[in-house]
Design a protein around this motif. Sequence first.
Motif, PDB file in Angstrom:
ATOM      1  N   HIS A 158     -24.752 113.141  68.544  1.00  0.00           N
ATOM      2  CA  HIS A 158     -25.532 111.924  69.123  1.00  0.00           C
ATOM      3  C   HIS A 158     -25.298 110.102  69.163  1.00  0.00           C
ATOM      4  O   HIS A 158     -24.524 110.580  68.641  1.00  0.00           O
ATOM      5  CB  HIS A 158     -27.590 112.195  69.301  1.00  0.00           C
TER       6      HIS A 158
ATOM      7  N   PRO B 100     -34.424 119.829  65.556  1.00  0.00           N
ATOM      8  CA  PRO B 100     -32.990 120.506  66.815  1.00  0.00           C
ATOM      9  C   PRO B 100     -32.987 121.815  65.743  1.00  0.00           C
ATOM     10  O   PRO B 100     -31.975 122.846  65.851  1.00  0.00           O
ATOM     11  CB  PRO B 100     -32.226 119.710  66.938  1.00  0.00           C
TER      12      PRO B 100
ATOM     13  N   VAL C  18     -19.023 120.540  65.378  1.00  0.00           N
ATOM     14  CA  VAL C  18     -20.192 120.700  65.919  1.00  0.00           C
ATOM     15  C   VAL C  18     -19.864 121.220  67.933  1.00  0.00           C
ATOM     16  O   VAL C  18     -20.550 122.107  68.056  1.00  0.00           O
ATOM     17  CB  VAL C  18     -19.718 118.753  66.923  1.00  0.00           C
TER      18      VAL C  18
ATOM     19  N   GLU D 216     -25.084 118.360  64.678  1.00  0.00           N
ATOM     20  CA  GLU D 216     -24.835 117.551  65.826  1.00  0.00           C
ATOM     21  C   GLU D 216     -24.634 116.791  65.772  1.00  0.00           C
ATOM     22  O   GLU D 216     -24.260 115.933  64.872  1.00  0.00           O
ATOM     23  CB  GLU D 216     -26.173 118.081  66.256  1.00  0.00           C
TER      24      GLU D 216
ATOM     25  N   HIS E 160     -28.040 122.921  60.041  1.00  0.00           N
ATOM     26  CA  HIS E 160     -27.784 122.688  61.870  1.00  0.00           C
ATOM     27  C   HIS E 160     -26.525 120.721  61.442  1.00  0.00           C
ATOM     28  O   HIS E 160     -26.121 120.462  60.796  1.00  0.00           O
ATOM     29  CB  HIS E 160     -28.624 122.215  62.085  1.00  0.00           C
TER      30      HIS E 160
END
Length: 293
Positions: free
Chosen positions: A29, A18, A135, A27, A25
Amino acid sequence: MAKQSLAGRDEHADWADPFDSGSFHVESHVAGAMAAAHWHDHVEVNLLLEGRMSYLFQGRRETVEARRLALFWAAIPHRAIEVVSGSRLICLYIPFQDFMALPIAGSLRKAVMHGAFLRAARIDPADTATFQRWVDEWPGAGSARQRLILDEACLRVRRLALDPLETSDSARRDGTGERREGRSPSLDHAERMIEIINLRFGEELSIAAIAAELGIHQTTATSAFRRILGMSINEYIIRFRLSRALHLLADTNQPILDVAYACGFGSASRFYEVFKNRTGVTPRQFRSQLSPR
């Protein structure tokens, strides 16, 4: 980027890339067990919103509990092996050079680099909302807001470094100073080179001198470093120096020329050239953007 499976690089692997090499970064999930261990060139901060999960990290089981931050150097192979169904995870991927440049205790930086898996001793109720905001904002954020999110994430790591921490130390060396069995020689070489750069980034550094200090061939040094960090030694030095300069410009009133020399750039012209090419603004413009209007 140096994100790899222990079974070898595979363009059809069951995890995604990603982020680009050396970039920050964030993220979120739903966590799941990994088919194989992998590694990448970041310091990873995990916030599990609910559930529970365990990593296999250098042969040890390391547990991540809901709403308690966990931090580790992801260049060390790790694999999620047990995950409670529905466990949602937020991950921060902080470029290693940015982490190493943070004004935190050197002993903590060394512990992370040597394989400590750190966990917050207590839950901070503000983390869930803060991490979720990052996020939500990240995908549509412009460069200025992305830099702000990185700065906020680094400040959270600085606060974490001041708080009580729990650790299961998977460090590479035991009490005798010997390298543990199963440890990658490339990882050992990379760690020792990073220690040298971290201590002497303000001085003139060359690959030949670093390799000579370690007692290894220059080719061995460069290949080991790239294998673990996903970039050349010179690129890492530039990024580390730039990261230190950004912190000094933001956190101190040191003259810009002093910052340039303190961070090892050698001249004002070289500093301005690297800074403008990497950030899009000059050091003076960067500092003025941080000043109250």
